[in-house]
Design an enzyme around this catalytic site. Structure first.
Site, PDB file in Angstrom:
ATOM      1  N   GLU A  42      64.183 -79.244  -0.590  1.00  0.00           N
ATOM      2  CA  GLU A  42      63.835 -78.270   0.436  1.00  0.00           C
ATOM      3  C   GLU A  42      63.199 -77.092  -0.298  1.00  0.00           C
ATOM      4  O   GLU A  42      63.804 -76.550  -1.227  1.00  0.00           O
ATOM      5  CB  GLU A  42      65.117 -77.824   1.159  1.00  0.00           C
ATOM      6  CG  GLU A  42      64.801 -76.925   2.317  1.00  0.00           C
ATOM      7  CD  GLU A  42      66.047 -76.421   3.052  1.00  0.00           C
ATOM      8  OE1 GLU A  42      67.162 -76.870   2.731  1.00  0.00           O
ATOM      9  OE2 GLU A  42      65.870 -75.568   3.927  1.00  0.00           O
ATOM     10  N   ARG A 267      77.232 -84.809  -7.315  1.00  0.00           N
ATOM     11  CA  ARG A 267      76.277 -83.826  -7.803  1.00  0.00           C
ATOM     12  C   ARG A 267      76.730 -83.278  -9.154  1.00  0.00           C
ATOM     13  O   ARG A 267      77.904 -83.350  -9.512  1.00  0.00           O
ATOM     14  CB  ARG A 267      76.056 -82.707  -6.797  1.00  0.00           C
ATOM     15  CG  ARG A 267      77.266 -81.856  -6.483  1.00  0.00           C
ATOM     16  CD  ARG A 267      76.868 -80.644  -5.643  1.00  0.00           C
ATOM     17  NE  ARG A 267      75.948 -80.950  -4.563  1.00  0.00           N
ATOM     18  CZ  ARG A 267      74.849 -80.236  -4.284  1.00  0.00           C
ATOM     19  NH1 ARG A 267      74.533 -79.181  -4.998  1.00  0.00           N
ATOM     20  NH2 ARG A 267      74.076 -80.549  -3.287  1.00  0.00           N
ATOM     21  N   LYS A 277      71.074 -73.157  -4.786  1.00  0.00           N
ATOM     22  CA  LYS A 277      69.900 -72.293  -4.636  1.00  0.00           C
ATOM     23  C   LYS A 277      70.246 -70.986  -3.943  1.00  0.00           C
ATOM     24  O   LYS A 277      69.699 -69.942  -4.266  1.00  0.00           O
ATOM     25  CB  LYS A 277      68.820 -73.035  -3.849  1.00  0.00           C
ATOM     26  CG  LYS A 277      68.040 -74.003  -4.720  1.00  0.00           C
ATOM     27  CD  LYS A 277      66.977 -74.709  -3.921  1.00  0.00           C
ATOM     28  CE  LYS A 277      67.579 -75.836  -3.139  1.00  0.00           C
ATOM     29  NZ  LYS A 277      66.583 -76.634  -2.422  1.00  0.00           N
TER      30      LYS A 277
HETATM   31  P1  ATP Z   1      71.479 -76.535  -3.428  1.00  0.00           P
HETATM   32  O1  ATP Z   1      72.857 -76.753  -2.910  1.00  0.00           O
HETATM   33  O2  ATP Z   1      71.422 -76.137  -4.849  1.00  0.00           O
HETATM   34  O3  ATP Z   1      70.632 -75.676  -2.552  1.00  0.00           O
HETATM   35  P2  ATP Z   1      70.373 -78.803  -2.171  1.00  0.00           P
HETATM   36  O4  ATP Z   1      71.030 -80.120  -2.220  1.00  0.00           O
HETATM   37  O5  ATP Z   1      70.465 -78.040  -0.905  1.00  0.00           O
HETATM   38  O6  ATP Z   1      70.842 -77.974  -3.413  1.00  0.00           O
HETATM   39  P3  ATP Z   1      67.741 -79.852  -1.951  1.00  0.00           P
HETATM   40  O7  ATP Z   1      66.445 -79.188  -2.194  1.00  0.00           O
HETATM   41  O8  ATP Z   1      68.097 -80.216  -0.580  1.00  0.00           O
HETATM   42  O9  ATP Z   1      68.856 -78.897  -2.555  1.00  0.00           O
HETATM   43  O10 ATP Z   1      67.921 -81.079  -2.929  1.00  0.00           O
HETATM   44  C1  ATP Z   1      66.952 -82.007  -3.302  1.00  0.00           C
HETATM   45  C2  ATP Z   1      67.639 -83.185  -3.934  1.00  0.00           C
HETATM   46  O11 ATP Z   1      68.328 -82.778  -5.107  1.00  0.00           O
HETATM   47  C3  ATP Z   1      68.675 -83.779  -3.005  1.00  0.00           C
HETATM   48  O12 ATP Z   1      68.501 -85.168  -2.978  1.00  0.00           O
HETATM   49  C4  ATP Z   1      69.987 -83.376  -3.594  1.00  0.00           C
HETATM   50  O13 ATP Z   1      70.960 -84.321  -3.345  1.00  0.00           O
HETATM   51  C5  ATP Z   1      69.663 -83.246  -5.088  1.00  0.00           C
HETATM   52  N1  ATP Z   1      70.547 -82.276  -5.733  1.00  0.00           N
HETATM   53  C6  ATP Z   1      70.728 -80.987  -5.406  1.00  0.00           C
HETATM   54  N2  ATP Z   1      71.667 -80.416  -6.177  1.00  0.00           N
HETATM   55  C7  ATP Z   1      72.097 -81.367  -7.034  1.00  0.00           C
HETATM   56  C8  ATP Z   1      73.071 -81.405  -8.096  1.00  0.00           C
HETATM   57  N3  ATP Z   1      73.788 -80.344  -8.420  1.00  0.00           N
HETATM   58  N4  ATP Z   1      73.231 -82.564  -8.759  1.00  0.00           N
HETATM   59  C9  ATP Z   1      72.498 -83.643  -8.440  1.00  0.00           C
HETATM   60  N5  ATP Z   1      71.582 -83.683  -7.469  1.00  0.00           N
HETATM   61  C10 ATP Z   1      71.371 -82.559  -6.761  1.00  0.00           C
HETATM   62 MG    MG Z   2      69.717 -78.717   0.964  1.00  0.00          MG
END
Ligand code: ATP
Ligand code: MG
Length: 571
Positions: A42, A267, A277
């Site tokens: 995102e 994760r 983020k």
């Molecule tokens: P955050 O919680 O940091 O905002 P998010 O999951 O909301 O992370 P996205 O941009 O939606 O961020 O994530 C893109 C991809 O990265 C998704 O498939 C998510 O599962 C993966 N991802 C995000 N954070 C992690 C992590 N800490 N370890 C492994 N994969 C991750």
């Molecule tokens: Mg997300």
């Protein structure tokens, strides 16, 4: 047939449960033996090391199984997303060495299609327009122990729903006035299945679709459909989506569409670090760091500026593997990976961070010698270079003690040490500031016979110091970093406290009067060096001055941990 052979060849890389699933699917001819993954960020912030793990996994699996991996921006929420983030994400993925080819997509590319699917659900009585307020929807939803209640709007006719949904889209209503919900089961033990909202009204223009839409799909509805439209075979996501999988499957079944398989993995959590983020944005917004690419940030941009190599991040992601259960990875492992990589590739140079003047009284005043030094003892092909040596040098302040403690093998009055690559010197006199008592300069003598290390009489010294020639060295600024948080787990250590309470307020020390070898004068931003005895450093791109960021120190705590584990196993 051929594909199976090629899979066997790939067995060298460690196996994991996701690969097992993929290999089983391939052996059963599922998805015409295709492997197609995607990385779906995102664009609401910069990518962090957790995303790097997901990128390495998704692009890595695609390349291992000769498949494809798409880059898809999940831009379904116009209120938080920015173009700056899109550009940074693309740059970071490329920097990691991955290529999405011509498969760059946006969730917003599918808004028309998603709207059509929503109408289709309405027509098959699987969705309805609900006019409860946000608070009421929550209240009707029930809890983990109590079933939910049906919305009073649940039985609206198809015709009424189609009409209202059309008017929602036309902008006739205010935000929150109506939503579109899936009609599933308000008594389901899985809260995600209790008539989840699939479209809401947001009167906000979108970075790509402008003002075309004022209703936007929810993640759970959009994501599975985007995967399906792109014919993704394995939709890999993090564990918190496990409870959403029934919903993922439900939408695809109701609409009778190509059905990718969602697979969840744990994760990455890293000690002394926050990986979210939203939290990283707080650090940027409130000025705890200088920006998303501050070298203390766990973002890919931060690691790049800090001097990490893409290879070290690949190695890290390979070593941590993929698991089904959450854990906290020691940040020392990541540091170990970059140290190992830089050990192989970084040129060794001498840099004096806190200079102390040293004069060799018996060295001719205008003489300059060119001393040959090996660039990297780990890789002789990196050659040698010439370093100027002269009468006045700088050494490290901490390499001299007027009153040395026991086992201090560096310089003190009357003591002899070796200057790296050069001569033996002996400290003869200490000049101090009369008022403060601070040591100003050292006067030494050298043994002309000792160049390169040996002496005529074969005597040995224990200390070896690095140095630079005062007249030839170049001034530089150096940033030394410490961890950004003082707690191992700043997010979870106390649920009632704010993670910002655990910020380390001394996470950077800037030294402004360092002196480095003349050869570094024109070092290009991004180039990496080992400063002997100090660690690995990377040139920052600052205008008009030479700045080095310390990537990591030489001391390797992870190597120690690994060794003690091995020793324990051995005994
Ligand atoms: P955050 O919680 O940091 O905002 P998010 O999951 O909301 O992370 P996205 O941009 O939606 O961020 O994530 C893109 C991809 O990265 C998704 O498939 C998510 O599962 C993966 N991802 C995000 N954070 C992690 C992590 N800490 N370890 C492994 N994969 C991750
Ligand atoms: Mg997300």
């Amino acid at each position: 047939m051929e594909k199976k052979d090629s899979i066997k060849l790939n067995k060298a890389k460690p196996q994991n449960f996701i690969k097992n699933i993929i290999e089983k699917d391939l052996s059963m001819n599922k998805n015409d033996e295709r492997v197609h993954t995607r990385f779906p960020p995102e664009p609401n912030g910069y990518l962090h090391i957790g995303h790097a793990k997901s990128i390495c996994l998704n692009f890595g699996l695609a390349s291992e199984y000769k498949g494809l991996c798409n880059l898809r921006f999940d831009d379904t929420n116009p209120t938080k997303e920015e173009v700056e983030y899109i550009e940074s994400i693309k740059l970071d993925i490329r920097w990691l060495g991955f290529n999405w080819g011509d498969r760059l997509f946006y969730a917003s590319d599918y808004f028309d299609k998603l709207y059509e699917y929503a109408n289709q659900l309405i027509k098959s009585k699987k969705a309805y327009v609900c006019s409860l307020s946000t608070g009421e929807i929550k209240e009707y939803r029930g809890t983990l122990t109590q079933p939910g209640r049906n919305s009073p709007y649940r039985s609206r006719s198809v015709k009424e729903n189609l009409g209202l949904f059309k008017r929602m889209r036309a902008g006739e209503f205010k935000e929150g006035e109506h939503v579109l919900r899936a009609k599933i089961d308000m008594e389901s033990p899985n809260l995600n299945m209790r008539d989840p909202v699939i479209y809401r009204i947001i009167h906000e223009s979108h970075h790509r679709t402008g003002n075309k839409w004022c209703i936007y799909p929810m993640y759970d509805f959009a994501h599975c459909l985007e995967d399906s439209i792109e014919r993704i075979t394995h939709s890999i996501c993090t564990l918190e989506f496990e409870d959403h999988r029934p919903l993922y499957d439900w939408f695809l079944e109701q609409l009778n569409l190509f059905h990718p398989q969602q697979i969840e993995f744990a994760r990455l959590n890293l000690s002394y670090t926050v990986l979210s983020k939203r939290k990283l944005l707080e650090l940027v917004k409130y000025g705890y760091v200088t920006g998303w690419d501050d070298p203390r940030m766990p973002t890919i941009a931060g690691f790049r500026r800090r001097g990490y190599t893409p290879e070290s991040i690949h190695d890290f992601s390979e070593r941590i593997g993929v698991a089904k259960r959450d854990s906290l990875v020691d940040v020392a492992l990541l540091e170990h990976c970059v140290r190992e990589d830089l050990n192989k590739r970084a040129m060794r140079v001498m840099a004096v961070l806190r200079p102390l003047r040293l004069i060799i009284d018996n060295y001719p005043e205008h003489k300059v010698e060119e001393i040959e030094a090996v660039n990297n003892p780990e890789d002789i092909s990196m050659g040698t270079r010439k370093i100027p040596f002269s009468r006045v040098l700088y050494i490290e302040q901490e390499d001299f003690r007027e009153n040395p403690p026991k086992k201090y093998f560096r310089l003190f009055p009357g003591q002899e040490v070796r200057l790296k690559h050069a001569y033996y010197i002996k400290c003869e006199k200490v000049i101090k500031d009369e008022k403060t008592g601070e040591v100003k300069e050292l006067h030494c003598t050298y043994d002309p016979e000792s160049r390169g290390g040996g002496t005529a009489d074969g005597r040995k010294v224990r200390g070896t110091l690095h140095w630079v020639s005062a007249a030839h060295s170049v001034k530089a600024e150096v940033n030394l970093y410490d961890r950004l948080f003082i707690k191992e787990n700043p997010v979870d250590c106390d649920k009632n406290s704010d993670f910002k309470e655990y910020i380390n307020h001394n996470s950077v020390e800037t030294l402004k009067s360092c002196m480095v070898e003349p050869g570094l004068a024109n070092a290009v931003p991004g180039s990496r060096f080992q400063f002997l005895r100090h660690g690995y450093f990377c040139v920052d791109s600052s205008k008009g001055k030479l700045v080095f960021n310390r990537t990591v120190q030489l001391r390797d705590t992870w190597a120690k941990i690994e060794k003690s584990i091995k020793d324990r196993k051995g005994s």
